[in-house]
Design an enzyme around this catalytic site. Structure first.
Site, PDB file in Angstrom:
ATOM      1  CB  SER A  82       4.493  25.497  16.009  1.00  0.00           C
ATOM      2  OG  SER A  82       5.830  25.018  16.021  1.00  0.00           O
ATOM      3  CE  LYS A  83       2.841  27.333   8.610  1.00  0.00           C
ATOM      4  NZ  LYS A  83       2.571  28.650   9.244  1.00  0.00           N
ATOM      5  NE  ARG A  84       9.375  25.106  17.054  1.00  0.00           N
ATOM      6  CZ  ARG A  84       9.377  24.195  18.006  1.00  0.00           C
ATOM      7  NH1 ARG A  84      10.259  23.220  18.014  1.00  0.00           N
ATOM      8  NH2 ARG A  84       8.478  24.258  18.988  1.00  0.00           N
TER       9      ARG A  84
END
Ligand code: GLU
Length: 471
Positions: free
Chosen positions: A243-245
């Site tokens: 994910s964006k993390r």
């Protein structure tokens, strides 16, 4: 292309609700490879029936991302919103044949069913209440449900996951058309895959539970189902869903970070597919070797170090045209113009070994295209000392009269100056580096001179001499 392989006709069918992310790009790549490997066709279909979440920007980002990766489609993009009449037609056919029915159940009733099932520890499923309704309520716009078979089971041989069997008793009557007349995903996808003659569906394994339902719809529509290959998801380095993390997940963001398309394609192919323990594959080799059966069943982990390693490999070895085009793009982004300095080809030949990404490369190449405002204080203090004045002056003279401005000739000029003065190479090298770059990091000093160019080198040595005189 081997004639003995059956040509695969497959599609990539993104929903345009965001960017082309890494997982989608990898699915697209596997589809493209499967088609190219068998001399088949690769189709792009935009699944935009969710009008609230679909955007034109997202469609464009998907098309741009695929085009940047070089994943050219043979057909499409087709848009589901342009096919609404066709879905209606197929729904009407199922209704006429009694394979679908209108359902008038209220939200409250469905909610109650769900709660009751949960309370009993069962999977929520529709109870078929409207299957044979005698007196439909008035003034209610119905949804259309598919009459799923009650008996038997659905079996298919997934080309990645192997044999999968689901009993029909686990499937309920799925909504195939909403009250507003828009088809649901499971229905539209089947109508499309039939009309588009798809013979292998490759998609993420988050859809694996949909497949038995879809197979029942194929059969109800009188069509043979295609084959399926469900590819596992991609995890971040920490084992969590990517994910964006975990940093950039959109393909075009990888571009902005300085990766070249061939490196990303090679990387994505290896993320979930393997051929022995080999890591480097050209596109042609991928096309020759890729088989959907060789996709791993287990989720793969994203590994930035490996991507960086591959990117560096491609900066050095790749088809130069591609790297140069990317480099030119990054120069533009950094507001640097190649006419103000060395040819990009020369720049690349020197810098490719020293960096992992084109962003780093351009960052470290700024002084070749633009004058710097001032010397970095620490470097100047350390290396632009009075003792450096004599070698810099002597070298300047030699450089001004040098016939050939080539790395070899420049190496010779520095060496000759050092020999004349009876000093080591390094006594000239570091002051010269700071004079030319403004700081202490650069490629080999003769290459640095070569890239800075004669006029600019002489002017910068003068500037350094003036700084020494004033200190
Ligand atoms: N639109 C679906 C998605 O983006 C496509 C799934 C499929 O390939 O059938 O997940």
């Amino acid at each position: 292309m081997t004639a003995s392989k059956n040509p695969i006709r497959t599609r990539f069918a993104p929903s345009p609700t965001g960017f082309l992310h890494i997982g989608g790009a990898r699915t697209a790549l596997f589809c493209w490879l499967a088609a190219r490997a068998t001399g088949g066709q690769f189709i792009l279909r935009i699944e935009d029936t969710d009008r609230e979440r679909s955007t034109a920007e997202s469609v464009q980002a998907i098309i741009d991302g695929m085009s940047w990766l070089g994943l050219d489609a043979d057909e499409g993009p087709y848009y589901q919103t342009a096919r609404m009449d066709r879905y209606r037609e197929r729904v009407d056919q199922l209704l006429a044949e009694g394979k679908a029915y209108r359902c008038y159940c209220s939200r409250e009733r469905l909610q109650r069913l769900r709660e009751e099932a949960m309370a009993a520890g069962e999977k929520p499923r529709y109870d078929g209440h409207c299957r044979d309704l005698e007196n439909p309520p008035e003034g209610v716009e119905p949804v259309i449900r598919f009459r799923n078979p009650d008996e038997g089971s659905v079996v298919f041989e997934d080309r990645v996951r192997g044999r999968i069997e689901i009993s029909n008793s686990e499937l309920d009557d799925l909504v195939i058309m909403r009250a507003d007349g828009t088809p649901t995903y499971n229905f539209a996808v089947v109508v499309d895959d039939i009309d588009m003659d798809i013979n292998l569906v490759i998609r993420g394994d988050d859809h694996i539970n949909n497949t038995p339902r879809q197979i029942n719809i194929y059969r109800a529509l009188g069509a043979a189902e295609p084959e399926f290959g469900h590819v596992p998801m991609i995890l971040g380095g920490d084992g969590q869903r990517l994910s964006k993390r975990h940093g950039a997940v959109s393909v075009l963001a990888w571009r902005e970070q300085g990766y070249v398309p061939d490196a990303l394609v090679n990387y994505l192919a290896r993320l979930g597919w393997s051929y022995g323990d080999r890591e480097v594959f050209s596109r042609a080799e991928l096309i020759e070797l890729f088989k959907i059966e060789d996709v791993n069943r287990k989720a793969s982990r994203f590994d930035t170090e490996k991507l960086n390693w591959l990117n560096q490999h491609y900066l050095r070895e790749d088809d130069r045209e591609q790297v140069l085009a990317e480099l030119a793009w990054h120069m533009g982004r950094a507001d640097l113009d190649a006419v103000n300095g060395p040819a990009l080809d020369d720049l690349l030949s020197v810098q490719a070994d020293r960096v992992e990404t084109l962003v780093e490369l351009v960052d470290q190449s700024r002084p070749f295209y633009r004058d710097f405002e001032q010397f970095e204080a620490g470097a100047a203090k350390k290396h632009l000392r009075p003792v450096a004045a004599e070698p810099l002056t002597a070298l300047r003279e030699r450089l001004a009269g040098l016939d050939d401005w080539t790395p070899d000739a420049l190496q010779g000029a520095i060496q000759a100056t050092a020999d004349d003065l009876g000093i080591g190479f390094g006594k000239i090298g570091m002051p010269l580096r700071v004079a030319l770059m403004g700081h202490g990091q650069s490629p080999a000093i003769n290459q640095t001179l070569w890239l800075v160019g004669r006029e600019r080198s002489l002017a910068r040595i003068d500037q350094a001499l003036a700084w020494i005189a004033a200190r």
